[in-house]
Design an enzyme around this catalytic site. Structure first.
Site, mmCIF file in Angstrom:
data_model
loop_
_atom_site.group_PDB
_atom_site.id
_atom_site.type_symbol
_atom_site.label_atom_id
_atom_site.label_comp_id
_atom_site.label_asym_id
_atom_site.label_seq_id
_atom_site.Cartn_x
_atom_site.Cartn_y
_atom_site.Cartn_z
ATOM 1 N N GLU A 102 0.621 -0.769 0.123
ATOM 2 C CA GLU A 102 -0.236 0.171 0.038
ATOM 3 C C GLU A 102 0.820 1.261 0.120
ATOM 4 O O GLU A 102 1.910 1.656 -0.234
ATOM 5 C CB GLU A 102 -1.209 -0.287 1.407
ATOM 6 N N ASP A 103 0.400 2.037 -0.618
ATOM 7 C CA ASP A 103 1.062 3.666 -0.621
ATOM 8 C C ASP A 103 0.811 4.288 0.969
ATOM 9 O O ASP A 103 1.618 4.862 1.850
ATOM 10 C CB ASP A 103 0.636 4.414 -1.853
ATOM 11 N N ASP A 106 -5.150 4.615 5.874
ATOM 12 C CA ASP A 106 -5.124 5.805 6.656
ATOM 13 C C ASP A 106 -7.044 5.153 7.479
ATOM 14 O O ASP A 106 -7.066 5.342 8.977
ATOM 15 C CB ASP A 106 -5.465 6.656 5.309
ATOM 16 N N LYS A 134 -1.180 6.041 8.330
ATOM 17 C CA LYS A 134 -2.074 7.417 9.513
ATOM 18 C C LYS A 134 -2.833 6.683 10.346
ATOM 19 O O LYS A 134 -3.740 7.275 10.041
ATOM 20 C CB LYS A 134 -2.831 7.992 7.830
ATOM 21 N N ARG A 168 1.742 12.412 -8.885
ATOM 22 C CA ARG A 168 2.252 11.543 -8.483
ATOM 23 C C ARG A 168 3.300 11.174 -8.856
ATOM 24 O O ARG A 168 5.117 10.265 -8.369
ATOM 25 C CB ARG A 168 1.519 10.020 -9.121
#
Length: 194
Positions: A102-103, A106, A134, A168
């Site tokens: 995953e980037d 959240d 996060k 990006r």
């Protein structure tokens, strides 16, 4: 929009290109050790985690790559809460070890959706390696097993993360200036600044 214009939209850089390369090496080597003698499937979450996936897998010996695209943002800056499966992975994963790349994690909703999907399809194991975690944004329980950086509760872009498909390509992760994604508050923000 040129990269120079994009740089001007960044409030501050959180993680430099060098920081990210070091995190990718650290996590890639940890995965190589933890999966020694096995060939896991790296499940890259489109579109944001593609760069992260490539940089992490350079430090691993054996791995297959698959892609999945789920969305809860629908072009905005906050999760809608509804998860859509946009692109499904193609491989049969029964009995396989899966590593979700995953980037950013959240709210945890997208990650929980993917974890449930992969377990339902018979994966032997599922771990998560995210560039950013996060934790302040969590609304559902979701664990990231390998974390590049714990990120503050801010709107971040760069290194795969976008705002309306832009930013990006930045080689770093930075906080996007609020007036870029909330232009209706530009006058208020300008007054607040001084």
């Amino acid at each position: 929009m040129s990269q120079n214009d994009m740089n001007n939209d960044i409030e501050r850089v959180l993680y430099s290109e060098k920081d990210i390369a070091e995190a990718a090496a650290r996590i890639g080597q940890a995965l190589a050790n933890d999966y020694a003698g096995r060939t896991p499937i790296l499940l890259s979450v489109l579109k944001g985690a593609v760069l992260w996936t490539v940089d992490v897998m350079r430090h691993m010996q054996y791995a297959e790559v698959e892609f999945i695209d789920v969305s809860s943002y629908h072009g905005g800056v906050a999760s809608s809460g509804e998860i859509d499966l946009i692109t499904d992975l193609k491989a049969d994963i029964v009995g396989r070890d899966i590593i979700i790349l995953e980037d950013i994690v959240d709210t945890g909703r997208s990650l929980k959706f993917m974890l449930d999907l992969l377990k339902e399809r018979g994966a032997a194991s599922v771990k998560v390696a995210s560039l950013l975690d996060k934790k302040e944004g969590r609304v559902v329980e979701a664990t990231v097993d390998y974390v590049g950086f714990d990120v503050p509760n801010a709107f971040v872009v760069g290194y795969g993360l976008d705002y309306k498909e832009l930013y990006r390509n930045l080689p770093y992760v930075g906080i996007l200036k609020r007036e870029v994604y909330a232009p209706e508050h530009k006058d208020i923000l300008a007054n607040d600044l001084g």
